[in-house]
Structures are given as structure tokens and as C-alpha cells.
Design an enzyme around this catalytic site. Structure first.
Site: not given
Ligand code: E4P
Length: 230
Positions: A89
Site C-alpha cells: 500500500k
Molecule cells: C482499507 O484499505 C483502509 O485502510 C481502511 O478501510 C480505512 O478505514 P478507516 O476510514 O476506518 O480508517
């Protein structure tokens, strides 16, 4: 492969993997911190390797912790070596809108054969550009989009249309789940994958009326099984 689990907790991942309802796992530094990971990059490495092994061959997303381009590329290449099923990521840009991230994404995908999940995106236009740069996955944060007063389903539908129109191969992951209904509504809008928080997956499964119905069946089964009164 529609459902990923958005978690760094081994017991939660194992639970849903055994049920056969998840096809991948996503993490980020915030999730790992919440799920008890400490010890810097060594701690992230240990937990990531455990998860990757558990879910193999399904994919695991692990986020870089560096912000400058050279360091992101070096760290991404290192993390990608931890396990064959790990993808990396990288946020669409830096904390102040720095654009080196997209260069790193493009180079890693095209020159270093590293699969990238471009993340922290809030609009179809950001995801479209990340797809142009070659990201294998483009992650839009549906719950945060809704929180800002925009329509996440509309963004997802627009994004899916342009990806298909220009034959771009990126898979749309929608994260940031907030409500049970998000999962089906985002898939219906055009997401390839929704990454779901464990609590929501549980809430999708268990329904009070199903519980009541199961109790009725079991009570009546007992009566059927009772020996006849002579
Ligand atoms: C997934 O890839 C994201 O990092 C995650 O769902 C972010 O979630 P949040 O908006 O609750 O931090």
C-alpha cells in the site's frame, strides 16, 4: 473476489477464513496499532508474515511507513519479499500533497514487478490517475467519502465506468466500512472488492429474526423427537 477483511488480528482473520467468506486481507499502520502490533518495522514484519502465511494464496496489503520516493521504493521492495502474496500500500500522495508517491507507484509496478495498492483515496478522479499509473488495486475510502458529504456509491460507479471504458486493469477496493449496508451497496455500485471490518462482517451474518426462527425450529424439533405419550 468480493470480500477482504480489514484487520490485523490473527484470530479474526482465522475465524472468517475458516467460514470461507474472505478472499484477502488489508492492513494499514492504524489497524496494526489498534490490533496490538508494536516493535516498529520488525513488529509489522512478524505480524504480516503470520497473516500472509495463514491466508495464502489470498493477497495481503501492507503499507509502507516511509514518505520520500527512494525510501518508499526500497521499503516496498523489501516488504514484497516477505511473502509472495503481499502487495504494497502506498498513499496517493504525501501528507502535504507531495506527488512523488505516484512516481513510486509507477516505478514499482513497471520496473520492479511489485504489486501496489494505491490507497487513502477519496474520489474517482484520484483512483483513475492511480490506475493510469499502473496500480494493481485502487482503494477508495467509501465511509470517509460519505463522512465528507459526498456520495460514495456515485464515485464508485463513475470509477468503474472509466476503468472499463479505457480497459484499465486495476481492481477497485472500497474500504472504510461504517455500516452493514455498505458492503452490498458498494459491490452493486461497481466495486470489485469491499474490505470489511470484522464487526460488520459479524453483523452481516447474524440477524435477530434468524435467531428467533432457529429457536422455533429447535423447540419444535424437540417436540417431534419426544416419545409419544401412551
Ligand atoms: C482499507 O484499505 C483502509 O485502510 C481502511 O478501510 C480505512 O478505514 P478507516 O476510514 O476506518 O480508517
Amino acid at each position: 473476489m468480493p470480500i477482504f477483511l480489514d484487520s490485523g488480528k490473527l484470530n479474526e482473520i482465522e475465524k472468517y477464513l475458516k467460514m470461507g467468506i474472505i478472499r484477502g486481507v488489508t492492513t494499514n499502520p492504524t489497524i496494526l496499532l489498534k490490533d496490538g502490533v508494536t516493535g516498529g518495522i520488525a513488529g509489522i514484519k512478524n505480524r504480516s508474515i503470520e497473516i500472509a502465511k495463514m491466508i495464502s494464496p489470498y493477497p495481503l496489503s501492507v503499507e509502507v511507513t516511509k514518505t520520500d520516493k527512494a525510501a518508499m521504493i526500497t521499503q516496498a521492495k523489501d516488504i514484497a519479499q516477505w511473502s509472495e502474496n503481499i502487495n504494497i500500500k502506498i498513499t496517493i500522495h504525501g501528507p502535504e500533497g507531495e506527488l512523488e508517491n505516484l512516481e513510486a507507484i509507477h516505478e514499482l509496478e513497471t520496473k520492479h514487478d511489485v504489486r501496489i495498492n494505491a490507497t487513502a483515496m477519496m474520489s474517482a478522479q484520484q483512483c483513475f490517475l492511480a490506475a493510469m499509473a499502473g496500480a494493481t488495486y485502487v482503494s477508495i475510502f467509501g465511509g470517509r467519502v460519505n463522512n465528507m458529504g459526498y456520495n460514495s456509491c456515485g464515485e464508485i460507479a463513475k470509477l468503474r465506468n472509466v476503468l472499463d471504458q479505457f480497459d484499465l486493469k486495476s481492481q477497485i477496493i472500497v474500504g472504510s466500512t461504517r455500516e452493514v449496508l455498505n458492503v452490498i451497496e458498494w459491490l452493486e455500485a461497481g466495486a470489485h472488492i469491499v474490505t470489511v471490518m470484522p464487526d460488520l462482517l459479524n453483523a452481516m451474518l447474524v440477524h435477530p429474526y434468524s435467531k428467533e426462527t432457529v429457536k422455533m425450529f429447535l423447540n419444535d424439533a424437540k417436540k417431534v423427537e419426544e416419545p409419544p405419550h401412551l
